[in-house]
Scaffold this motif. Structure first.
Motif, short mmCIF file in Angstrom:
data_model
loop_
_atom_site.label_atom_id
_atom_site.label_comp_id
_atom_site.label_asym_id
_atom_site.label_seq_id
_atom_site.Cartn_x
_atom_site.Cartn_y
_atom_site.Cartn_z
N SER A 60 51.79 -26.57 51.39
CA SER A 60 51.99 -25.30 52.10
C SER A 60 50.69 -24.74 52.68
O SER A 60 50.68 -24.20 53.78
CB SER A 60 52.64 -24.28 51.17
N GLY A 61 49.60 -24.87 51.95
CA GLY A 61 48.32 -24.38 52.46
C GLY A 61 47.87 -25.14 53.70
O GLY A 61 47.35 -24.55 54.66
N HIS A 62 48.07 -26.45 53.68
CA HIS A 62 47.72 -27.26 54.83
C HIS A 62 48.61 -26.93 56.03
O HIS A 62 48.15 -26.92 57.17
CB HIS A 62 47.81 -28.74 54.50
N LEU A 63 49.89 -26.67 55.77
CA LEU A 63 50.79 -26.30 56.86
C LEU A 63 50.36 -24.99 57.52
O LEU A 63 50.39 -24.87 58.74
CB LEU A 63 52.23 -26.17 56.36
N VAL A 64 49.96 -24.03 56.70
CA VAL A 64 49.50 -22.75 57.25
C VAL A 64 48.28 -22.98 58.15
O VAL A 64 48.21 -22.45 59.26
CB VAL A 64 49.17 -21.75 56.12
N SER A 65 47.34 -23.79 57.70
CA SER A 65 46.14 -24.09 58.50
C SER A 65 46.52 -24.82 59.79
O SER A 65 45.99 -24.51 60.86
CB SER A 65 45.16 -24.95 57.71
N LEU A 66 47.42 -25.77 59.68
CA LEU A 66 47.85 -26.54 60.84
C LEU A 66 48.56 -25.65 61.85
O LEU A 66 48.28 -25.69 63.05
CB LEU A 66 48.76 -27.68 60.40
N PHE A 67 49.45 -24.79 61.37
CA PHE A 67 50.18 -23.89 62.27
C PHE A 67 49.25 -22.87 62.90
O PHE A 67 49.41 -22.51 64.07
CB PHE A 67 51.32 -23.20 61.55
N ALA A 68 48.26 -22.39 62.15
CA ALA A 68 47.29 -21.44 62.71
C ALA A 68 46.46 -22.10 63.81
O ALA A 68 46.21 -21.49 64.86
CB ALA A 68 46.39 -20.90 61.61
N LEU A 69 46.05 -23.34 63.58
CA LEU A 69 45.30 -24.08 64.59
C LEU A 69 46.15 -24.29 65.84
O LEU A 69 45.70 -24.05 66.96
CB LEU A 69 44.84 -25.43 64.03
N ALA A 70 47.40 -24.70 65.63
CA ALA A 70 48.30 -24.94 66.77
C ALA A 70 48.57 -23.65 67.53
O ALA A 70 48.60 -23.65 68.77
CB ALA A 70 49.60 -25.56 66.27
N ALA A 71 48.76 -22.55 66.82
CA ALA A 71 49.02 -21.27 67.47
C ALA A 71 47.80 -20.82 68.28
O ALA A 71 47.94 -20.30 69.39
CB ALA A 71 49.39 -20.22 66.44
N GLY A 72 46.61 -21.03 67.73
CA GLY A 72 45.40 -20.68 68.43
C GLY A 72 45.20 -21.47 69.71
O GLY A 72 44.59 -20.98 70.66
N MET A 73 45.73 -22.69 69.75
CA MET A 73 45.63 -23.53 70.94
C MET A 73 46.82 -23.35 71.88
O MET A 73 46.88 -23.98 72.93
CB MET A 73 45.54 -25.01 70.53
#
Length: 86
Positions: A60-73
Motif C-alpha cells: 500500500s505504501g508503494h502504491l501511494v508513492s506510485l500514484f502520487a508520482l503518476a498524478a504529478g506527471m
C-alpha cells in the motif's frame, strides 16, 4: 461469571487487477522512464519494480508513492483507468 463473546471478522481482500503489470509498463513508457529510473524515483530497489512487472502486487505504501508520482506527471489515468483522463 459469564464467558466473553469473541467476535471473528473475515474480511475478503480486494482483488488486485491482473493487468497491473501492463498498466505499469504503459505508465513507465509514457513517462519516458526506464525500469531502474522508475525504481529510483519511487525510492525502492529495482528488484522490487521488476517483481511488480512480473505480476506481484505492490504494498500500500508503494502504491501511494506510485500514484502520487503518476498524478504529478498527469499520467494517473494510465494506472487507474477509472480515474479518467484529465
Amino acid at each position: 461469571m459469564g464467558r466473553r463473546q469473541q467476535w471473528v471478522y473475515h474480511i475478503e481482500p480486494e482483488e488486485f487487477p491482473p493487468d497491473f503489470p501492463d498498466r505499469l509498463d504503459a505508465f513507465r513508457q509514457a513517462a519516458g522512464l526506464s525500469w531502474r529510473s522508475l525504481a529510483r524515483l519511487l525510492k525502492v530497489n529495482a528488484r522490487t519494480v521488476f517483481r511488480w512487472k512480473a505480476g506481484a502486487a505492490p504494498g500500500s505504501g508503494h502504491l501511494v508513492s506510485l500514484f502520487a508520482l503518476a498524478a504529478g506527471m498527469g499520467l494517473l489515468h494510465l494506472l487507474l483507468p477509472e480515474a479518467g483522463e484529465p
